[in-house]
Structure formats: C-alpha cells, structure tokens
Motif scaffolding. Sequence first.
Motif, short mmCIF file in Angstrom:
data_model
loop_
_atom_site.label_atom_id
_atom_site.label_comp_id
_atom_site.label_asym_id
_atom_site.label_seq_id
_atom_site.Cartn_x
_atom_site.Cartn_y
_atom_site.Cartn_z
N GLY A 149 0.85 -1.22 0.17
CA GLY A 149 -0.09 -0.20 -0.41
C GLY A 149 1.06 1.17 -0.33
O GLY A 149 0.70 2.26 -0.69
N MET A 198 2.60 1.45 -3.41
CA MET A 198 1.53 2.12 -4.31
C MET A 198 1.03 3.97 -4.41
O MET A 198 1.49 4.98 -4.80
N LEU A 232 -8.79 -5.11 -4.29
CA LEU A 232 -8.75 -5.22 -2.57
C LEU A 232 -8.79 -3.51 -2.07
O LEU A 232 -7.87 -2.67 -2.64
N PRO A 248 -6.46 -1.82 -0.40
CA PRO A 248 -5.54 -1.02 -0.01
C PRO A 248 -5.43 0.14 -1.86
O PRO A 248 -4.78 0.57 -1.09
N VAL A 249 -6.10 -0.46 -2.53
CA VAL A 249 -5.67 0.14 -3.98
C VAL A 249 -6.47 1.51 -3.90
O VAL A 249 -5.83 3.09 -4.01
N MET A 304 -6.01 -7.48 -10.62
CA MET A 304 -6.41 -8.29 -8.78
C MET A 304 -6.62 -9.60 -8.98
O MET A 304 -6.83 -10.15 -9.95
N ALA A 342 0.51 -6.36 -6.88
CA ALA A 342 0.31 -7.19 -5.19
C ALA A 342 0.60 -9.06 -5.39
O ALA A 342 0.48 -9.86 -4.90
N HIS A 343 -0.85 -9.07 -6.18
CA HIS A 343 -1.37 -11.04 -6.51
C HIS A 343 -0.10 -11.12 -7.81
O HIS A 343 -0.63 -12.66 -8.28
N SER A 380 3.77 -6.10 -3.49
CA SER A 380 3.44 -6.46 -2.04
C SER A 380 4.07 -8.04 -1.51
O SER A 380 4.03 -8.96 -1.58
N GLN A 391 3.68 -9.29 1.92
CA GLN A 391 2.91 -9.27 3.28
C GLN A 391 2.93 -10.75 3.08
O GLN A 391 3.14 -11.32 2.39
N LYS A 404 0.97 -12.70 0.15
CA LYS A 404 1.01 -12.63 -1.11
C LYS A 404 2.21 -13.93 -1.48
O LYS A 404 2.62 -14.74 -1.15
C1 PLP Z 1 -2.22 -6.63 -0.62
C2 PLP Z 1 -2.84 -6.26 -1.67
C3 PLP Z 1 -2.23 -4.68 -1.86
C4 PLP Z 1 -1.99 -3.87 -0.71
O1 PLP Z 1 -0.49 -4.66 0.39
P1 PLP Z 1 -0.12 -5.09 1.28
O2 PLP Z 1 1.21 -5.16 1.70
O3 PLP Z 1 -1.26 -4.73 2.72
O4 PLP Z 1 0.06 -2.82 1.76
C5 PLP Z 1 -2.12 -4.54 -2.94
N1 PLP Z 1 -3.26 -4.85 -3.36
C6 PLP Z 1 -3.88 -5.95 -3.60
C7 PLP Z 1 -5.07 -6.25 -4.60
C8 PLP Z 1 -3.88 -6.78 -2.54
O5 PLP Z 1 -4.42 -7.84 -2.36
#
Ligand code: PLP
Length: 398
Positions: A68, A71, A93, A95-96, A138, A164-165, A186, A188, A191
């Motif tokens: 996040g 971005m 999701l 955070p976008v 996504m 992220a994906h 990401s 996280q 991911k």
């Molecule tokens: C997880 C996710 C993010 C952001 O990632 P974080 O590291 O959790 O901030 C952004 N876009 C999508 C589609 C996500 O699934």
Amino acid sequence: MTDVFKGSFTQQEPIPEAGIDAAVEVMRHGRLHRYNTVPGELSQTALLEQEFAALVGARYCVAVASGGYAMATALRAAGVVPGDRVLSNAFTLAPVPGAIAAVGAVPVFVGVTEDLTIDLDDLLEKSGQASYLLLSHMRGHICDMDRLMQICDAAGISVIEDCAHTMGAAWKDVPSGRVGAAGCYSCQTYKHINSGEGGFLVTDDAELAARAVIMSGSYMLYERHLAAPPKEAFENIRYETPNISGRMDNLRAAILRPQLADLPTQCRRWNERYYRLETGLRGTPGLTVIERPADETIVGSSIQFLLLDWSGEAVKEVIARCAARGVELKWFGAPEPQAFTSRYDSWRYAPSQPMPASDRVLAGVVDMRVPLTFSLEDCDLIARIIRSEVGAVWQDAA
Ligand SMILES: *Cc1c(COP(=O)(O)O)cnc(C)c1O
C-alpha cells in the motif's frame, strides 16, 4: 461423499532456513536500520533491492514498508496531487482505493469483465476523466496489456501497476509491473514472498525513482542504495521532496532474499496446485472456470470461479456447505464488507456510480486462496468438495 478437508487456508510455509540464519545474524549485530552500516558493508535492504530489480529487469527499485505504501508513493512520485482523479479497478482490494485516498486523490472506478480483468471498453469511455490509472492485477488476472497501453497512451494516462498478486507473473513474457511507469509489489504474508509486511516499487524513470527514494525516508543517504538512480538525479529533488518514512528494514530484507531466489520454483508449485484445482472444477454444471489467456504467465496463488447469474442465496448456500466441509471460499457479491473482501460501493469515501455489468460479475465471483502448504491431493479433494456442493445447490435450484 462426506469427505472433509482438514487443512488450513491461511497457513504459509516456514521461512527458508537461509532466511532465518540471515535474520539472526542481523539481530546479533543489531544494525536493523537500512542505513546503519559499517564501512564497506552493503545492507541487506540495498542488496534485496538490487536483486529484485534484476529479477524483473527494472532499472530502479525501492524497498518499502508495504504494498500500500509502494502504491501511494508511486502515485505521489508520478505527480498525483490532492484533488486529482485516478482511474482504478472496481474489482480489487481496499488498499488500492486507499492508496489513492492517501494522496488526497479521488478514485474513479472502472468495471470488471467476466475474465476478472479491467473492462477496457469502460476504461476507454472514462479515459478523458483522469491522467493516472492505478491498475490492479487483482487476484493475478492480467488484462490485454497492449490494448490497455494503447488506450492510456492515446489519452495521456500514466499507469501505475499494482502487482500484489502478480509477483513472478508476466504478460507476453514481460514481467508484471514492467509495462506502466511504475510497478508496486507486496511482501505481506499472504502474497508471494513473506516478510509479514513489506513492498517494492520499481521503475525505469530516474526522476520518479529519486522522488520515491527520498519519500521513503532516505534523508541524504541515497548513495547507499544499489538500485537507485545516480546522485545527479537527486540534485533538485532532494530539496523539493517530503520525507514520508516507510522504509524496509534489514531484518525483513534478510528474510526475503532467499525467498526471492526461490520465487521461480514457488511459482511453479503454485501453478501445479492451481491447474489441479482448475481441472477438478472444469465441467461442473453452473460453474464457470476463468479461462487464462495464452499471453499470460500466471502465478496461481489463488483461484476464482463464477457462479454467474445465481441468486445471492444460492451462492451463500454453496459457501456455507463448502465451509462445513472445511473449504473456505470468499464471495465478492456480499453486500457488507467481510474479512479481507469488500466491494467498490462499500468504500464510501470514494464516490461511485452503479455499474450493473460489473455488479453481475461481482455477484458471481467466488475466490479461494491456494497456500503452498496444500498438497496436490489436497487440491483434488477440495475440487471434489466444491464440485459436489455446487452440484447439489444447482440441482435444488433447477
Ligand atoms: C495486499 C494487496 C495490496 C497491498 O499490500 P499490503 O502490503 O498489504 O499493503 C494491494 N493490492 C492488492 C490487490 C492486494 O491484495
């Protein structure tokens, strides 16, 4: 047919031993801050950036605190200012749109197709409304990037990619995140590489990169980076750019470096599981498998299917019946946001118009995580369970 799946949908694999050892070493010497180095030492974070840039073939890479953050930083560094409108996916999701709101800009949602990619006709229609697109791949679904760039180039829209994906994925062999002005990733836990939290921003644009480095909190220490532009690029930028701290630290970087080396192997393992699930689901009456384009190199870390034009009650029934047999499915059609899943019209800070064609798709999207802790036999069992429960509800409804 009362098989029950006993595995966990949220359990990831352990951190590789090499990552644990490297992390312990960082803790033993105590220099966790990325700029805390002894003479001649290259920090774990700087090395990680260099390795990630090489992996995706980018000139510049900045490691940061989250996807996040990457971005929001990319948008800001690309020139988005408060009040600007930024096009983005309706199917994504939180955070976008959150990253757009973080820079004081206003999301303009673009619809989703039955392929679960951004609706390029809708994008074309709305292309006069903004100078930026935050494109979310996504759940790993990559749209026709050639047509997307045609539309955006013609309208003077700068594209920031949310990968992220799609870390490890590609379109026509170009790594995801390398078509737009910047790519954001990401690290996280859920991911493709896992440091709990973390992210990357990559770009070939020296100015954008220099701004992102300063924003991330480099102070005047940017020369300690290995994947930042040369110091000339910072000449004016160093005075004009706010520090909005969001650095990666050496502990996370130490955990990530061996995972980055393993990424191609892990992507292969995800895809084995994905295609096993897809094969098991294909041909289920009432269920639509998402066909993946030949130009797309996927990373099947999650799988989606459509129960298109089913009633909400029937979809909920399928999800409840699968849950009773240990299979955790998520539904993007639920009117109320739940857990990680929410819809564009529940982000009430961002204005949105109803999008009937997208609503029809979202009402049918069912989503499932595919952790690497699943065996291939687990995937077969899960597909059998979904198949039988979709079949049972479908028959009742017929
Ligand atoms: C997880 C996710 C993010 C952001 O990632 P974080 O590291 O959790 O901030 C952004 N876009 C999508 C589609 C996500 O699934």
